[in-house]
Design a protein around this motif. Structure first.
Motif, short mmCIF file in Angstrom:
data_model
loop_
_atom_site.label_atom_id
_atom_site.label_comp_id
_atom_site.label_asym_id
_atom_site.label_seq_id
_atom_site.Cartn_x
_atom_site.Cartn_y
_atom_site.Cartn_z
N ILE A 227 -47.74 -82.42 -22.04
CA ILE A 227 -46.44 -82.16 -21.42
C ILE A 227 -46.09 -80.69 -21.63
N SER A 228 -45.79 -80.00 -20.53
CA SER A 228 -45.44 -78.58 -20.63
C SER A 228 -44.56 -78.19 -19.45
N THR B 267 -48.21 -72.79 -21.52
CA THR B 267 -48.23 -72.64 -22.98
C THR B 267 -49.68 -72.70 -23.47
N VAL C 286 -33.88 -69.79 -21.88
CA VAL C 286 -35.02 -69.91 -22.82
C VAL C 286 -34.99 -71.28 -23.50
N ALA C 287 -33.81 -71.75 -23.85
CA ALA C 287 -33.72 -73.07 -24.48
C ALA C 287 -33.86 -74.14 -23.38
N SER C 288 -34.86 -74.95 -23.52
CA SER C 288 -35.16 -75.94 -22.49
C SER C 288 -34.10 -77.05 -22.47
N SER D 162 -43.58 -75.16 -18.57
CA SER D 162 -44.10 -73.97 -17.88
C SER D 162 -45.50 -74.19 -17.35
N GLY D 163 -46.22 -75.10 -17.96
CA GLY D 163 -47.63 -75.30 -17.59
C GLY D 163 -48.50 -74.13 -18.02
N GLU E 197 -32.00 -72.60 -32.15
CA GLU E 197 -32.53 -71.60 -31.21
C GLU E 197 -31.46 -70.64 -30.71
N THR F 261 -39.85 -78.32 -27.64
CA THR F 261 -39.02 -79.32 -26.99
C THR F 261 -39.87 -80.37 -26.26
N ALA F 262 -40.93 -79.91 -25.63
CA ALA F 262 -41.81 -80.85 -24.91
C ALA F 262 -42.44 -81.83 -25.91
N VAL G 210 -44.89 -69.48 -23.98
CA VAL G 210 -45.60 -68.87 -25.11
C VAL G 210 -47.09 -68.85 -24.81
N SER H 157 -50.88 -75.64 -25.61
CA SER H 157 -50.97 -76.89 -24.86
C SER H 157 -52.18 -76.88 -23.94
C1 F6R Z 1 -37.24 -74.93 -26.81
C2 F6R Z 1 -38.32 -74.63 -25.90
C3 F6R Z 1 -39.69 -74.55 -26.46
C4 F6R Z 1 -40.70 -75.09 -25.44
C5 F6R Z 1 -42.14 -74.89 -25.95
C6 F6R Z 1 -43.15 -75.48 -24.98
O1 F6R Z 1 -36.01 -74.98 -26.18
O2 F6R Z 1 -38.12 -74.41 -24.74
O3 F6R Z 1 -39.80 -75.21 -27.67
O4 F6R Z 1 -40.45 -76.45 -25.24
O5 F6R Z 1 -42.39 -73.52 -26.11
O6 F6R Z 1 -43.01 -74.92 -23.72
P1 F6R Z 1 -43.63 -75.59 -22.45
O7 F6R Z 1 -42.89 -76.86 -22.22
O8 F6R Z 1 -43.42 -74.60 -21.35
O9 F6R Z 1 -45.08 -75.84 -22.75
#
Ligand code: F6R
Length: 614
Positions: free
Chosen positions: A353-354, A359, A405-407, A356-357, A494, A309-310, A611, A362
């Motif tokens: 862009i993240s 991933t 879970v779904a952003s 959760s910071g 998702e 999503t990011a 993730v 990323s």
């Molecule tokens: C979808 C979703 C994921 C996150 C991806 C990156 O709804 O949430 O696709 O966007 O795993 O996560 P962040 O933004 O935490 O790096």
């Protein structure tokens, strides 16, 4: 993904561990376990599936004596089984451990330990690590802090990533924790200490926290703790205050976190903008970028990097940067950037862009960009996260914790920040005062317009329920609506498991149209009036093939309800902000379809919130 919680103190240890694990359930997992010291041995309970199964298995005779660790596992090494679930115990029974991350060289360590007589009961890399700790403990002299030293020595031999919490039977009142590329924080209470991989696990008990840095170990004894590095340097702990409330991580009256977070978007957007406009209200400002106007002027190219999503937010950002700031901009999947050796020109600014910071892909992309010498900035929602701390500067989204879970709210806040960046860069170049002022006005009006959509959610529910039985869907949009189409399709697949694809509306003719039939409805993002006629032609093309059409349009559009099967109207806004407004009905559409199909919306199958594996 995996989560860690730990506690040292006088409360009911098992209860605190279970509560922490339950609060981190949203991150995704397949098994759960806790360990504590009872009498002169460890008591360990593990179960497959939900934390509820674990709490049901804790009988009243279990009483951990002032210390314990807990874990939810998202399997990487070895299948989903009780044997592979954490905590793991060393062969000699001296240590127990919970671990997030991956020990890459576990096989060679395992061979070495096997040759020294160690036996293994699980297929996990974690069991190898706990045995390596025991191996060093047995070799160390009985002096100083042998427990801490053994963990440190073992970690020196490890390649990979870890957040760990370890208990030792010989030191039954102590815990050792350590981190490398996997988040871990200490919570400081009154005569008690907490450990967690996610602040939401402990915010109900304390807001005083210390984030561990990579390569640091903490030794916790009663309510005291000390931090050292792998090279034995003492570290002065930097204490921070969590700015969350317990309500932020609770569902309240909402049926699901996802719905709560969709509804929180007006506030999340306001928080993303607060204090970030110039006094004359014609541009944006971000102190966290740590770049002067002169340095910003020198930027010739921008690269946005992210996952999922990011990454969709990056695609909108690309469109906005090109259109409003006229800066050449590219977008890369973080996982591709890392290994792609992608050429970057000098004066390129890299944004990761993240939400959760944390991933891993990323973060790895960020490290690669930094290695190449580029200034690398973060847009993230998680204060103190790895990506936030390792970046050269950045922007916090301030969306509040995102548990679903779904952003949802994190995405719209990311796009809002991207729009403000386009405004900032635009005003440093060709954008005049009036245009900037109108942009800022539109941003100010945005939260109320999002609230208007959220309030009309019953109408979207009625539309969504008509499509809940479908197994395929196409989402189509042009220009900045293309990433919105991708995001709408991703949300739907998702949480409802309906196969959905996002395409540029005109591109549909070059292949995907083969899928179009009465069984494959099409959702059109038709909010841009200047290209409306073109989009309407695309709608005709799918209608000619019997597809039902849902269209998202701006209020007052020439595209009226007679032209499509279902029409969703969004308030009129500045072009740059249409991606935000158009996303909200798609989130609700996906949500209500998933709800009608009886899906587990906050914990969709196979997905994890953050993730932390490649
Ligand atoms: C979808 C979703 C994921 C996150 C991806 C990156 O709804 O949430 O696709 O966007 O795993 O996560 P962040 O933004 O935490 O790096």
């Amino acid at each position: 993904m995996c989560s860690i919680v730990g506690y040292v103190g006088d409360r009911d240890v098992a209860q605190i561990l279970l509560d922490g694990l339950e609060r981190m359930e949203y991150r995704g997992y397949d098994s759960a376990g806790i360990a504590g010291i009872q009498g002169d041995d460890f008591t360990i309970v593990k179960r497959l599936g939900r934390v509820k199964n674990l709490s049901d298995a804790i009988d009243p005779s279990i009483h951990f004596e002032g210390i314990g660790i807990g874990h939810t596992r998202w399997s990487t090494h070895g299948k989903v089984s009780v044997k592979n679930a954490h905590p793991h115990v060393s062969f000699g029974g001296l240590f127990t451990i919970v671990h997030n991350g991956v020990i890459e060289n576990y096989e060679s360590i395992k061979n070495f330990l096997s040759d020294s007589g160690y036996k293994f009961y699980s297929e996990t890399d974690t069991e190898v690590l706990v045995n390596l700790i025991e191996y060093h403990f047995n070799k160390e002299k009985d002096s100083g802090n042998k427990f801490l030293r053994s963990v440190q020595k073992a970690l020196l031999h490890v390649r990979g990533t870890y957040g760990i919490a370890v208990l030792c039977k010989r030191n039954p009142k102590e815990m050792v924790v350590a981190r490398k590329s996997s988040p871990l924080l200490l919570g400081i209470g009154d005569n008690e200490m907490f450990v967690a991989s996610d602040a939401c696990a402990i915010v109900a008990y304390t807001k005083n926290v210390v984030y561990l840095n990579d390569g640091e170990l903490a030794h916790i004894a009663h309510s005291d703790f000390s931090i050292i590095t792998m090279r034995n340097e003492k570290i002065d702990a930097v204490k921070c205050q969590l700015d969350w409330e317990i309500e932020d991580v609770s569902r309240g009256a909402y049926e699901h976190f996802m719905l709560k977070e969709i509804c929180e978007q007006p506030m999340a957007l306001q928080n993303a903008m607060r204090g970030r406009f110039s006094d004359d209200l014609s541009t944006a400002k971000f102190g966290g970028l740590r770049l002067s106007p002169m340095e910003l002027r020198q930027v010739d190219r921008i690269l946005f990097c992210a996952c999922g999503t990011a990454w969709h937010a990056c695609l909108v950002a690309e469109y906005l940067m090109k259109k409003y700031a006229r800066i050449p901009t590219e977008v890369e999947y973080a996982s591709e950037f890392r290994y792609g050796n992608i050429p970057l020109e000098k004066n390129t600014l890299v944004f990761v862009i993240s939400q959760s910071g944390e991933t891993l892909d990323s973060f790895a992309a960020m490290q690669e960009a930094k290695r190449k010498g580029y200034r690398t900035l973060a847009i993230t929602n998680a204060v103190g996260s790895t990506i936030a701390r390792e970046s050269d500067g950045g922007i916090y989204q301030h969306s509040g914790p995102e548990i679903g879970v779904a952003s949802t709210k994190a995405f719209t806040a990311q796009v809002c920040v991207a729009a403000m960046l386009a405004l900032l860069f635009g005003r440093l170049r060709d954008m005049g005062f009036d245009e900037g002022f109108a942009f800022v006005q539109a941003l100010h009006e945005l939260p109320a317009k999002v609230a208007q959509i959220v309030e009309s959610r019953e109408e979207i529910r009625l539309i969504a329920e008509k499509y809940a039985h479908c197994e395929d869907m196409l989402f189509l949009g042009r220009q900045s609506m293309f990433p919105v189409a991708l995001e709408g399709a991703l949300k739907l697949k998702e949480i409802s498991y309906i196969h959905a694809e996002g395409y540029p509306a005109a591109e549909m003719k070059h292949g995907p149209i083969a899928l179009v039939s009465e069984k494959c409805p099409c959702v059109f993002l038709a909010t841009q009036n200047d290209i409306l006629q073109k989009t309407m032609s695309n709608i005709q093309e799918v209608k000619a093939r019997n597809a039902r059409v849902v269209a998202v349009v701006s209020e007052g559009s020439d595209l009226s309800s007679g032209f499509v099967d279902d029409l969703i109207q969004i308030p009129r806004t500045h072009d740059a902000l249409k991606p935000i407004l158009a996303t909200v009905p798609l989130q609700l559409f996906a949500y209500y379809i998933a709800r009608a199909r009886g899906c587990d919306i906050d914990k969709p199958r196979n997905l994890a919130k953050s993730v932390t594996v490649e």
